[in-house]
Structures are given as structure tokens and as C-alpha cells.
Design a protein around this motif. Structure first.
Motif, mmCIF file in Angstrom:
data_model
loop_
_atom_site.group_PDB
_atom_site.id
_atom_site.type_symbol
_atom_site.label_atom_id
_atom_site.label_comp_id
_atom_site.label_asym_id
_atom_site.label_seq_id
_atom_site.Cartn_x
_atom_site.Cartn_y
_atom_site.Cartn_z
ATOM 1 N N THR A 296 25.697 -0.250 41.447
ATOM 2 C CA THR A 296 26.512 -0.568 42.609
ATOM 3 C C THR A 296 27.655 0.426 42.727
ATOM 4 O OG1 THR A 296 25.980 -2.902 42.395
ATOM 5 C CG2 THR A 296 27.917 -2.360 43.698
ATOM 6 N N GLU B 52 29.941 0.549 49.544
ATOM 7 C CA GLU B 52 28.582 0.290 49.991
ATOM 8 C C GLU B 52 28.635 -0.392 51.339
ATOM 9 O OE1 GLU B 52 26.005 -1.634 47.288
ATOM 10 O OE2 GLU B 52 26.283 -0.136 45.737
ATOM 11 N N SER C 4 26.563 -3.126 54.136
ATOM 12 C CA SER C 4 25.594 -4.209 54.247
ATOM 13 C C SER C 4 24.439 -3.762 55.137
ATOM 14 C CB SER C 4 26.265 -5.440 54.854
ATOM 15 O OG SER C 4 26.615 -5.181 56.205
ATOM 16 N N CYS C 5 23.397 -4.567 55.170
ATOM 17 C CA CYS C 5 22.266 -4.280 56.056
ATOM 18 C C CYS C 5 22.722 -4.270 57.516
ATOM 19 C CB CYS C 5 21.154 -5.303 55.852
ATOM 20 S SG CYS C 5 20.355 -5.190 54.234
ATOM 21 N N CYS D 22 24.426 -1.076 58.240
ATOM 22 C CA CYS D 22 23.434 -0.006 58.266
ATOM 23 C C CYS D 22 22.701 0.009 59.609
ATOM 24 C CB CYS D 22 22.454 -0.186 57.108
ATOM 25 S SG CYS D 22 21.227 1.129 56.968
ATOM 26 N N ASP E 286 22.681 6.292 51.321
ATOM 27 C CA ASP E 286 22.710 5.576 50.043
ATOM 28 C C ASP E 286 22.103 4.185 50.195
ATOM 29 O OD1 ASP E 286 23.557 5.347 47.242
ATOM 30 O OD2 ASP E 286 24.945 3.839 48.034
ATOM 31 N N HIS E 287 22.441 3.495 51.280
ATOM 32 C CA HIS E 287 21.895 2.155 51.513
ATOM 33 C C HIS E 287 20.370 2.218 51.663
ATOM 34 C CE1 HIS E 287 22.035 -2.057 52.836
ATOM 35 N NE2 HIS E 287 21.049 -1.708 53.647
ATOM 36 N N ARG F 286 18.488 2.266 48.505
ATOM 37 C CA ARG F 286 18.543 1.016 47.741
ATOM 38 C C ARG F 286 17.829 -0.153 48.414
ATOM 39 N NH1 ARG F 286 23.065 1.414 44.079
ATOM 40 N NH2 ARG F 286 24.225 3.299 44.505
ATOM 41 N N CYS F 287 17.681 -0.106 49.722
ATOM 42 C CA CYS F 287 17.176 -1.260 50.476
ATOM 43 C C CYS F 287 15.847 -0.918 51.153
ATOM 44 C CB CYS F 287 18.220 -1.696 51.501
ATOM 45 S SG CYS F 287 17.700 -3.110 52.496
ATOM 46 N N CYS G 169 15.602 -1.952 55.060
ATOM 47 C CA CYS G 169 16.302 -1.042 55.974
ATOM 48 C C CYS G 169 15.596 0.310 56.031
ATOM 49 C CB CYS G 169 17.759 -0.871 55.550
ATOM 50 S SG CYS G 169 18.766 -2.340 55.848
#
Length: 104
Positions: free
Chosen positions: A46, A50, A52-53, A56, A82-83, A86-87, A90
């Protein structure tokens, strides 16, 4: 880096107490220790900043158009990039929108 995560994993295991012999809720085939190591690894990755969705998705349309036009996602939106790493949800949305933008 593994040494830095070990104390966190140990704390998670202590917090789980008697649950270590039982599978985590929602993960019936996974041993609790493995689940906790995975959670500890996610916490260790983490970042200080950062998004959130929802944040994003708010940026995605603008960035997709610019990336489709030749822009660099990492330079245009480093937090979004970066998001997306990780997701998976998305990233899938981004990949579909980018494909559509490039074929128009």
C-alpha cells in the motif's frame, strides 16, 4: 523487504488467534496462514497516496483519450497507472475503453 513484512504477518497471525486452523470466510480452500500472508503482502504494498476505484473511473475517460493519442499513462496519471496495476476490475475497464478508443 521480506524481513520488513514479517512483523506485520506475525501480528496478523496473532490477531487471528485460534482461527489459524480454519479456512478464511469466502476462501474455503485456502489455509488461514496463506490468506494472512497474502493480506500482509497487500498491506505492505500500500502506497502513501492511493486512489479509490471511483476516483480512478472519474479520471479514466480523460486519460484513455490521451493514451490512445500516444500519451504515456505513467506520466499523465501516475496514481491511475498505479491503481490499474493493483485493481483487476479497473484495469479491465481501462483496457476495453482503450481498445475502443484506438479502433475508432
Amino acid at each position: 523487504m521480506a524481513a520488513a513484512r514479517a512483523p506485520l504477518i506475525s501480528r496478523l497471525q496473532r490477531a487471528a488467534g485460534g482461527m489459524l486452523g480454519r479456512p478464511p470466510i469466502g476462501h474455503p480452500q485456502m489455509p488461514m496462514g496463506m490468506f494472512l500472508r497474502g493480506m500482509g503482502a497487500m498491506v505492505a504494498r500500500t502506497g502513501a497516496e492511493e486512489m479509490s476505484c471511483e476516483e480512478c473511473f472519474a479520471e479514466m475517460d480523460r486519460l484513455v483519450e490521451r493514451v490512445a493519442g500516444g500519451g504515456d499513462l505513467n506520466a499523465l496519471g501516475p496514481l491511475v497507472a498505479d491503481h490499474l496495476r493493483r485493481c483487476g476490475d479497473c484495469y479491465e475497464e481501462y483496457a476495453v475503453l482503450l481498445h475502443i478508443a484506438r479502433t475508432e
